[in-house]
Design a protein around this motif. Sequence first.
Motif, PDB file in Angstrom:
ATOM      1  N   LEU A   1       0.802  -1.219   0.000  1.00 10.03           N
ATOM      2  CA  LEU A   1       0.000   0.000   0.000  1.00 10.03           C
ATOM      3  C   LEU A   1       0.838   1.274   0.000  1.00 10.03           C
ATOM      4  O   LEU A   1       0.490   2.256  -0.644  1.00 10.03           O
ATOM      5  CB  LEU A   1      -0.921  -0.009   1.241  1.00 10.03           C
ATOM      6  CG  LEU A   1      -1.747   1.225   1.517  1.00 10.03           C
ATOM      7  CD1 LEU A   1      -2.862   1.332   0.479  1.00 10.03           C
ATOM      8  CD2 LEU A   1      -2.333   1.172   2.910  1.00 10.03           C
ATOM      9  N   LEU A   2       1.965   1.248   0.713  1.00 14.12           N
ATOM     10  CA  LEU A   2       2.748   2.476   0.888  1.00 14.12           C
ATOM     11  C   LEU A   2       3.935   2.607  -0.056  1.00 14.12           C
ATOM     12  O   LEU A   2       4.518   3.685  -0.166  1.00 14.12           O
ATOM     13  CB  LEU A   2       3.245   2.555   2.338  1.00 14.12           C
ATOM     14  CG  LEU A   2       2.147   2.512   3.410  1.00 14.12           C
ATOM     15  CD1 LEU A   2       2.764   2.469   4.794  1.00 14.12           C
ATOM     16  CD2 LEU A   2       1.205   3.694   3.267  1.00 14.12           C
ATOM     17  N   ILE A   3       4.304   1.532  -0.731  1.00 15.76           N
ATOM     18  CA  ILE A   3       5.476   1.557  -1.614  1.00 15.76           C
ATOM     19  C   ILE A   3       5.303   2.637  -2.691  1.00 15.76           C
ATOM     20  O   ILE A   3       4.271   2.708  -3.354  1.00 15.76           O
ATOM     21  CB  ILE A   3       5.728   0.176  -2.262  1.00 15.76           C
ATOM     22  CG1 ILE A   3       5.966  -0.890  -1.191  1.00 15.76           C
ATOM     23  CG2 ILE A   3       6.884   0.235  -3.261  1.00 15.76           C
ATOM     24  CD1 ILE A   3       7.192  -0.690  -0.327  1.00 15.76           C
ATOM     25  N   GLY A   4       6.321   3.491  -2.825  1.00 12.69           N
ATOM     26  CA  GLY A   4       6.296   4.547  -3.834  1.00 12.69           C
ATOM     27  C   GLY A   4       5.612   5.834  -3.394  1.00 12.69           C
ATOM     28  O   GLY A   4       5.590   6.808  -4.134  1.00 12.69           O
ATOM     29  N   LYS A   5       5.050   5.850  -2.181  1.00 11.07           N
ATOM     30  CA  LYS A   5       4.369   7.058  -1.706  1.00 11.07           C
ATOM     31  C   LYS A   5       5.382   8.028  -1.079  1.00 11.07           C
ATOM     32  O   LYS A   5       6.425   7.641  -0.596  1.00 11.07           O
ATOM     33  CB  LYS A   5       3.298   6.695  -0.686  1.00 11.07           C
ATOM     34  CG  LYS A   5       2.171   5.862  -1.278  1.00 11.07           C
ATOM     35  CD  LYS A   5       0.900   6.059  -0.527  1.00 11.07           C
ATOM     36  CE  LYS A   5      -0.266   5.265  -1.074  1.00 11.07           C
ATOM     37  NZ  LYS A   5      -0.539   5.428  -2.478  1.00 11.07           N
ATOM     38  N   THR A   6       5.016   9.306  -1.074  1.00 15.07           N
ATOM     39  CA  THR A   6       5.838  10.340  -0.447  1.00 15.07           C
ATOM     40  C   THR A   6       5.526  10.387   1.048  1.00 15.07           C
ATOM     41  O   THR A   6       4.536   9.803   1.514  1.00 15.07           O
ATOM     42  CB  THR A   6       5.526  11.716  -1.047  1.00 15.07           C
ATOM     43  OG1 THR A   6       4.171  12.058  -0.725  1.00 15.07           O
ATOM     44  CG2 THR A   6       5.752  11.744  -2.551  1.00 15.07           C
ATOM     45  N   LYS A   7       6.327  11.141   1.794  1.00 15.22           N
ATOM     46  CA  LYS A   7       6.072  11.311   3.230  1.00 15.22           C
ATOM     47  C   LYS A   7       4.703  11.933   3.468  1.00 15.22           C
ATOM     48  O   LYS A   7       3.967  11.511   4.356  1.00 15.22           O
ATOM     49  CB  LYS A   7       7.158  12.182   3.864  1.00 15.22           C
ATOM     50  CG  LYS A   7       8.489  11.484   3.974  1.00 15.22           C
ATOM     51  CD  LYS A   7       9.508  12.383   4.622  1.00 15.22           C
ATOM     52  CE  LYS A   7      10.840  11.659   4.720  1.00 15.22           C
ATOM     53  NZ  LYS A   7      11.855  12.446   5.379  1.00 15.22           N
ATOM     54  N   ASP A   8       4.368  12.941   2.683  1.00 11.38           N
ATOM     55  CA  ASP A   8       3.065  13.597   2.845  1.00 11.38           C
ATOM     56  C   ASP A   8       1.921  12.619   2.598  1.00 11.38           C
ATOM     57  O   ASP A   8       0.914  12.637   3.316  1.00 11.38           O
ATOM     58  CB  ASP A   8       2.933  14.804   1.915  1.00 11.38           C
ATOM     59  CG  ASP A   8       3.803  15.976   2.356  1.00 11.38           C
ATOM     60  OD1 ASP A   8       4.202  16.014   3.536  1.00 11.38           O
ATOM     61  OD2 ASP A   8       4.078  16.851   1.516  1.00 11.38           O
ATOM     62  N   GLU A   9       2.055  11.760   1.593  1.00  7.53           N
ATOM     63  CA  GLU A   9       1.004  10.775   1.303  1.00  7.53           C
ATOM     64  C   GLU A   9       0.869   9.766   2.442  1.00  7.53           C
ATOM     65  O   GLU A   9      -0.243   9.359   2.796  1.00  7.53           O
ATOM     66  CB  GLU A   9       1.303  10.047  -0.015  1.00  7.53           C
ATOM     67  CG  GLU A   9       1.136  10.933  -1.233  1.00  7.53           C
ATOM     68  CD  GLU A   9       1.618  10.289  -2.520  1.00  7.53           C
ATOM     69  OE1 GLU A   9       0.928  10.454  -3.540  1.00  7.53           O
ATOM     70  OE2 GLU A   9       2.676   9.612  -2.516  1.00  7.53           O
ATOM     71  N   VAL A  10       1.991   9.369   3.030  1.00 11.04           N
ATOM     72  CA  VAL A  10       1.957   8.441   4.168  1.00 11.04           C
ATOM     73  C   VAL A  10       1.266   9.102   5.352  1.00 11.04           C
ATOM     74  O   VAL A  10       0.416   8.499   6.019  1.00 11.04           O
ATOM     75  CB  VAL A  10       3.376   7.962   4.545  1.00 11.04           C
ATOM     76  CG1 VAL A  10       3.363   7.186   5.853  1.00 11.04           C
ATOM     77  CG2 VAL A  10       3.977   7.109   3.432  1.00 11.04           C
ATOM     78  N   ILE A  11       1.588  10.369   5.614  1.00 14.02           N
ATOM     79  CA  ILE A  11       0.977  11.085   6.733  1.00 14.02           C
ATOM     80  C   ILE A  11      -0.530  11.247   6.528  1.00 14.02           C
ATOM     81  O   ILE A  11      -1.315  11.138   7.469  1.00 14.02           O
ATOM     82  CB  ILE A  11       1.678  12.437   6.974  1.00 14.02           C
ATOM     83  CG1 ILE A  11       3.094  12.175   7.523  1.00 14.02           C
ATOM     84  CG2 ILE A  11       0.880  13.326   7.913  1.00 14.02           C
ATOM     85  CD1 ILE A  11       3.983  13.392   7.591  1.00 14.02           C
ATOM     86  N   VAL A  12      -0.965  11.467   5.296  1.00 12.58           N
ATOM     87  CA  VAL A  12      -2.403  11.559   5.012  1.00 12.58           C
ATOM     88  C   VAL A  12      -3.091  10.236   5.373  1.00 12.58           C
ATOM     89  O   VAL A  12      -4.175  10.231   5.955  1.00 12.58           O
ATOM     90  CB  VAL A  12      -2.657  11.927   3.527  1.00 12.58           C
ATOM     91  CG1 VAL A  12      -4.100  11.678   3.131  1.00 12.58           C
ATOM     92  CG2 VAL A  12      -2.271  13.373   3.270  1.00 12.58           C
ATOM     93  N   LEU A  13      -2.467   9.106   5.046  1.00 12.53           N
ATOM     94  CA  LEU A  13      -3.062   7.800   5.336  1.00 12.53           C
ATOM     95  C   LEU A  13      -2.951   7.398   6.804  1.00 12.53           C
ATOM     96  O   LEU A  13      -3.922   6.970   7.414  1.00 12.53           O
ATOM     97  CB  LEU A  13      -2.392   6.708   4.491  1.00 12.53           C
ATOM     98  CG  LEU A  13      -2.832   6.592   3.047  1.00 12.53           C
ATOM     99  CD1 LEU A  13      -1.956   5.595   2.308  1.00 12.53           C
ATOM    100  CD2 LEU A  13      -4.288   6.146   2.979  1.00 12.53           C
TER     101      LEU A  13
END
Length: 96
Positions: A33-45
């Motif tokens: 689910l998180l592979i390739g996501k940015t820090k901001d995208e991880v924090i949103v999730l």
Amino acid sequence: MLWLFEERFSKEQWRSQPTTRYKMVDDIIESQLLIGKTKDEVIVLLGKPNTSSTNQQDVFVYRIGKSPSFFESKREQLLIVFENQLVTKVTTAIEE
């Protein structure tokens, strides 16, 4: 098929029930689910990490609670490793 103590990732449950996050960790890792996501995208999730580190590696750390066990189990945490600002690895580790 999910095991008894496993659940699919739910953003709402992850944020509202931090002591039961261990139920969703396998789904997060296996689905990538998180592979390739940015820090901001991880924090949103997932919300803000409990800790983060940039000494040797760029890592977010999330506490995931303690799964039920017949034996004394140690608390685990979810580690999200970033390289070039993108998630490259998601794993668990024993809390120190």
